[in-house]
Write a protein that holds these residues in place. Structure first.
Motif, PDB file in Angstrom:
ATOM      1  N   VAL B 125       0.348  25.093 -33.306  1.00  0.00           N
ATOM      2  CA  VAL B 125      -0.753  25.614 -34.128  1.00  0.00           C
ATOM      3  C   VAL B 125      -0.276  25.665 -35.573  1.00  0.00           C
ATOM      4  N   ASP B 126      -1.030  25.079 -36.453  1.00  0.00           N
ATOM      5  CA  ASP B 126      -0.652  25.032 -37.867  1.00  0.00           C
ATOM      6  C   ASP B 126      -0.626  26.447 -38.459  1.00  0.00           C
ATOM      7  N   THR B 137       2.787  40.929 -24.338  1.00  0.00           N
ATOM      8  CA  THR B 137       2.343  40.733 -25.724  1.00  0.00           C
ATOM      9  C   THR B 137       3.046  39.538 -26.366  1.00  0.00           C
ATOM     10  N   VAL B 138       2.354  38.950 -27.313  1.00  0.00           N
ATOM     11  CA  VAL B 138       2.916  37.878 -28.126  1.00  0.00           C
ATOM     12  C   VAL B 138       2.716  38.279 -29.585  1.00  0.00           C
ATOM     13  N   GLU B 156      -7.189  30.443 -32.869  1.00  0.00           N
ATOM     14  CA  GLU B 156      -6.410  29.276 -32.421  1.00  0.00           C
ATOM     15  C   GLU B 156      -5.253  29.698 -31.522  1.00  0.00           C
ATOM     16  N   VAL B 157      -4.574  30.767 -31.909  1.00  0.00           N
ATOM     17  CA  VAL B 157      -3.446  31.259 -31.109  1.00  0.00           C
ATOM     18  C   VAL B 157      -3.947  31.738 -29.742  1.00  0.00           C
ATOM     19  N   ALA B 160      -4.539  28.834 -27.541  1.00  0.00           N
ATOM     20  CA  ALA B 160      -3.278  28.241 -27.083  1.00  0.00           C
ATOM     21  C   ALA B 160      -2.668  29.068 -25.957  1.00  0.00           C
ATOM     22  N   ILE B 161      -2.685  30.390 -26.099  1.00  0.00           N
ATOM     23  CA  ILE B 161      -2.148  31.262 -25.036  1.00  0.00           C
ATOM     24  C   ILE B 161      -2.936  31.058 -23.750  1.00  0.00           C
ATOM     25  N   ARG B 162      -4.244  31.031 -23.880  1.00  0.00           N
ATOM     26  CA  ARG B 162      -5.112  30.877 -22.710  1.00  0.00           C
ATOM     27  C   ARG B 162      -4.860  29.531 -22.026  1.00  0.00           C
ATOM     28  N   GLY B 163      -4.662  28.501 -22.843  1.00  0.00           N
ATOM     29  CA  GLY B 163      -4.423  27.169 -22.281  1.00  0.00           C
ATOM     30  C   GLY B 163      -3.133  27.116 -21.477  1.00  0.00           C
TER      31      GLY B 163
END
Lengths: 114, 272
Positions: B125-126, B137-138, B156-157, B160-163
């Motif tokens: 992720v840019d 947690t992240v 976006e983050v 990405a986590i969900r993916g």
């Protein structure tokens, strides 16, 4: 740090209680609560507040001059400048002539569903 | 209702005009010049008055948060809430499932993410500078420190986590999990760094750092003395202590600061 317009505190006293006046300290200035209703006696509930209009570096509830004061629960309503009001509930604490309890909490940070 | 400023102003003028009682810091009272001119009166026997404490100790009451948690742990779907930190440099993503149970791992760059699917996805992720995974947690630090709106990047983050979680790929690389040292080992190593590097460095400012605890590989410290309440403590902690810890003990994950910067007996921000 937000500017605190005013706060209102509700104190549920356990056992032992204490006698008034109930005082708080903001930025190391100790003052009595205003617009007080109720009592800090054992089993009683007291409500009071203060119009601060200043930045709260520290905000504490001051213990009694003599004896012990058991507080079962406190709820504090804060109204800050430029932010929605919020409420924080605190649990049991016992104060005496050597202690004061922190009653300041910053406004909650925003949370998003992502 | 009177305001704080009006009351403090009134108190100041009152103390300036009234010389009747001058209350000193230790509770002793002295008579005014007018009182000294009065005929002498036999002083009553004085009872020993216990000295009042000059400064009260600030105690903390537990916060009974009505918010019991950002997400329902038992929910079937992946729920993620994002909470930007007050400094806007970081954002904590709270997920309703465990990502690295009992441990944490800090990824400073893309290279460190090799084999850890979650961190690899996040560095794709840019705008992501570093990633800290701890339990459920992240924490993401972004490159652009001047940006204040987290929502676009947070979305976006979150995606990405969900993916990664949907794919079932290993969140943390197996080599990281296998190489995790014991709490005791981390505790000893961190204490050594504090004793030999950190505290000698902050002693010049009257400060000291204490190790409060180690849980998994997460470290909690507390600042004392001149560090407490210092406006530079955040920088001191991040730039100095974090670097020292991570350099000497690479397996350290999250580093937490439990300092109450408005309390203590010798804080930089004095309570007067």
């Amino acid at each position: 740090m937000p500017k605190l317009r005013n706060f209102r505190i509700k104190i549920e006293t356990g056992d032992p209680g204490t006698q008034g006046p109930v005082k708080f300290s903001i930025n190391s200035h100790t003052l009595p609560l205003e617009n007080v209703k109720g009592s800090p006696a054992a089993g009683q509930t007291l409500e009071g507040g203060f119009e601060v209009n200043s930045f709260a570096h520290s905000l504490t509830l001051v213990g009694p001059e003599e004896g012990r004061w058991n507080i079962k629960k406190m709820t504090v309503d804060y109204e800050n400048e430029g932010a929605p009001p919020y409420l924080v509930a605190f649990g049991e604490v016992t104060l005496d002539e050597t202690t004061e309890v922190n009653i300041w909490r910053d406004p909650p940070l925003p949370v998003y569903d992502v | 209702m009177r305001t704080l400023i009006s009351i403090l102003s009134a108190n100041r003028s009152k103390s300036a005009t009234s010389a009747e009682i001058n209350k000193s810091g230790d509770g002793a009272r002295t008579k005014s010049p007018a009182a000294e001119k009065s005929p002498p009166v036999a002083a009553p026997p004085t009872d020993p008055v216990p000295a009042k404490p000059l400064r009260r100790t600030v105690v903390q009451a537990p916060v009974l948060s009505a918010d019991s948690g950002p997400n329902a742990p038992g929910a079937d779907g992946i729920l993620i809430k994002a909470q930007p930190a007050a400094n806007k440099e970081q954002c904590v993503f709270m997920v309703n499932r465990s990502l690295f149970p009992g441990h944490s791992w800090w990824f400073p760059n893309f290279e460190s993410a090799e084999g850890s699917a979650l961190a690899e996805a996040l560095f794709s992720v840019d705008g992501v500078e570093s990633v800290l995974v701890h339990d459920s947690t992240v924490t993401v630090t972004r490159v652009d420190k001047s940006a204040t709106d987290w929502l676009p990047l947070a979305q976006e983050v979150g995606a990405a986590i969900r993916g990664v979680l949907s794919s079932g790929a290993p969140v943390i690389a197996e080599k990281v999990v296998r190489g995790m040292p014991s709490e005791q080992s981390i505790r000893e190593d961190i204490q050594r760094v504090i004793d030999t590097e950190v505290n000698p460095g902050v002693a010049g400012h009257g400060g000291r750092i204490s190790l409060i605890g180690v849980k998994g590989n997460a470290v909690t410290i507390q600042m004392g003395g001149g560090c407490q309440g210092c406006s530079a403590a955040d920088i001191t902690l991040k730039m100095g202590i974090h670097n020292s810890f991570r350099k000497a003990v690479p397996m350290v994950g999250a580093i937490y600061d439990e300092t109450d910067h408005a309390a203590g007996l010798n804080p930089y921000f004095s309570r007067g």
